[in-house]
Design a protein around this motif. Sequence first.
Motif, mmCIF file in Angstrom:
data_model
loop_
_atom_site.group_PDB
_atom_site.id
_atom_site.type_symbol
_atom_site.label_atom_id
_atom_site.label_comp_id
_atom_site.label_asym_id
_atom_site.label_seq_id
_atom_site.Cartn_x
_atom_site.Cartn_y
_atom_site.Cartn_z
ATOM 1 N N GLY A 1 0.867 -1.201 0.060
ATOM 2 C CA GLY A 1 0.163 -0.050 -0.045
ATOM 3 C C GLY A 1 0.785 1.194 -0.087
ATOM 4 O O GLY A 1 1.945 1.264 0.331
ATOM 5 N N PHE A 2 0.280 2.342 -0.335
ATOM 6 C CA PHE A 2 0.923 3.809 -0.422
ATOM 7 C C PHE A 2 0.029 4.725 0.167
ATOM 8 O O PHE A 2 -1.324 4.718 -0.420
ATOM 9 C CB PHE A 2 1.192 3.833 -2.150
ATOM 10 C CG PHE A 2 1.980 3.123 -2.514
ATOM 11 C CD1 PHE A 2 3.158 3.131 -2.748
ATOM 12 C CD2 PHE A 2 1.371 1.785 -3.047
ATOM 13 C CE1 PHE A 2 3.841 2.141 -3.394
ATOM 14 C CE2 PHE A 2 2.267 0.860 -3.817
ATOM 15 C CZ PHE A 2 3.498 1.029 -4.033
ATOM 16 N N GLY A 3 0.375 5.390 1.129
ATOM 17 C CA GLY A 3 -0.389 6.250 1.814
ATOM 18 C C GLY A 3 -1.408 5.653 2.716
ATOM 19 O O GLY A 3 -1.316 4.393 2.883
ATOM 20 N N ARG A 4 -2.178 6.413 3.494
ATOM 21 C CA ARG A 4 -3.212 5.766 4.475
ATOM 22 C C ARG A 4 -4.249 6.541 4.498
ATOM 23 O O ARG A 4 -4.281 7.689 4.481
ATOM 24 C CB ARG A 4 -2.564 5.519 5.772
ATOM 25 C CG ARG A 4 -3.271 5.263 7.148
ATOM 26 C CD ARG A 4 -2.659 5.597 8.280
ATOM 27 N NE ARG A 4 -1.404 4.677 8.461
ATOM 28 C CZ ARG A 4 -1.490 3.876 9.179
ATOM 29 N NH1 ARG A 4 -2.368 3.752 10.412
ATOM 30 N NH2 ARG A 4 -0.502 2.976 9.531
ATOM 31 N N TYR A 5 -5.544 6.073 4.769
ATOM 32 C CA TYR A 5 -6.559 6.763 5.077
ATOM 33 C C TYR A 5 -7.364 6.175 6.261
ATOM 34 O O TYR A 5 -7.372 4.875 6.366
ATOM 35 C CB TYR A 5 -7.515 7.375 3.938
ATOM 36 C CG TYR A 5 -8.407 6.202 3.458
ATOM 37 C CD1 TYR A 5 -9.729 5.866 3.470
ATOM 38 C CD2 TYR A 5 -7.557 5.362 2.783
ATOM 39 C CE1 TYR A 5 -10.622 4.900 3.118
ATOM 40 C CE2 TYR A 5 -8.554 4.121 2.061
ATOM 41 C CZ TYR A 5 -9.867 3.938 2.376
ATOM 42 O OH TYR A 5 -10.527 2.950 1.959
ATOM 43 N N TYR B 1 -11.785 11.921 2.123
ATOM 44 C CA TYR B 1 -10.672 11.746 3.346
ATOM 45 C C TYR B 1 -9.743 12.813 3.540
ATOM 46 O O TYR B 1 -8.595 12.570 3.474
ATOM 47 C CB TYR B 1 -10.030 10.333 3.251
ATOM 48 C CG TYR B 1 -11.207 9.340 3.372
ATOM 49 C CD1 TYR B 1 -12.119 9.039 4.319
ATOM 50 C CD2 TYR B 1 -11.257 8.678 2.044
ATOM 51 C CE1 TYR B 1 -13.022 8.054 4.284
ATOM 52 C CE2 TYR B 1 -12.289 7.770 1.786
ATOM 53 C CZ TYR B 1 -12.901 7.328 3.131
ATOM 54 O OH TYR B 1 -14.170 6.332 2.811
ATOM 55 N N PRO B 2 -9.889 14.053 3.516
ATOM 56 C CA PRO B 2 -9.011 15.476 3.456
ATOM 57 C C PRO B 2 -8.002 15.323 4.627
ATOM 58 O O PRO B 2 -7.011 15.800 4.178
ATOM 59 C CB PRO B 2 -10.052 16.634 3.421
ATOM 60 C CG PRO B 2 -11.094 16.267 4.075
ATOM 61 C CD PRO B 2 -11.421 14.640 3.572
ATOM 62 N N ASP B 3 -8.376 14.777 5.782
ATOM 63 C CA ASP B 3 -7.633 15.287 7.086
ATOM 64 C C ASP B 3 -6.599 13.957 7.168
ATOM 65 O O ASP B 3 -5.936 13.942 8.220
ATOM 66 C CB ASP B 3 -8.376 15.384 8.183
ATOM 67 C CG ASP B 3 -9.482 16.232 8.093
ATOM 68 O OD1 ASP B 3 -8.863 17.188 7.411
ATOM 69 O OD2 ASP B 3 -10.574 16.412 8.587
ATOM 70 N N ASP B 4 -6.464 13.084 6.302
ATOM 71 C CA ASP B 4 -5.599 11.642 6.588
ATOM 72 C C ASP B 4 -4.273 11.974 5.920
ATOM 73 O O ASP B 4 -4.283 12.592 5.103
ATOM 74 C CB ASP B 4 -6.239 10.615 5.980
ATOM 75 C CG ASP B 4 -7.660 10.297 6.943
ATOM 76 O OD1 ASP B 4 -7.496 10.443 7.919
ATOM 77 O OD2 ASP B 4 -8.430 9.688 6.540
#
Length: 141
Positions: free
Chosen positions: A54-58, A138-141
């Motif tokens: 995976g790449f990034g997270r939310y 999901y702007p805050d992640d």
Amino acid sequence: MAYEARTKPTEVSVADFIAAVENPQRRADAETLCALFAEISGEPPKMWGPSIIGFGRYHYRYASGHEGDAPRLGFSPRKAQTVVYVMSGFQGQETMIARIGKVKTSVSCMYVNRLDQIDLGVLREMAVASLAHMSKLYPDD
């Protein structure tokens, strides 16, 4: 519980995981996807559970109250196919799927036999559009 264990980041080496993929074509495809998704996302690859890169997270939360974390973009080189994970619902998704080549889809998954059977330029477009859509959801992640 098994679902939650699958979607948690681990400390397993992505390079070691890819090197252990038995099928040489699937291993080469994993190396290509890893480089492509790292470039597009600006995030380093991370193992999520035993088989998802995976790449990034939310962080998600369903109306049912179920919540958890997941990668923003990812893939899994499985024995039969490589599964590419992109967020569904972005503008132009159906058109891109029609243009990408030989894939099967279900919700946020694309099943790819071999990367040489798809248009990597279209995959890039899909990944970029998916990440933009994720940023809105999901702007805050």
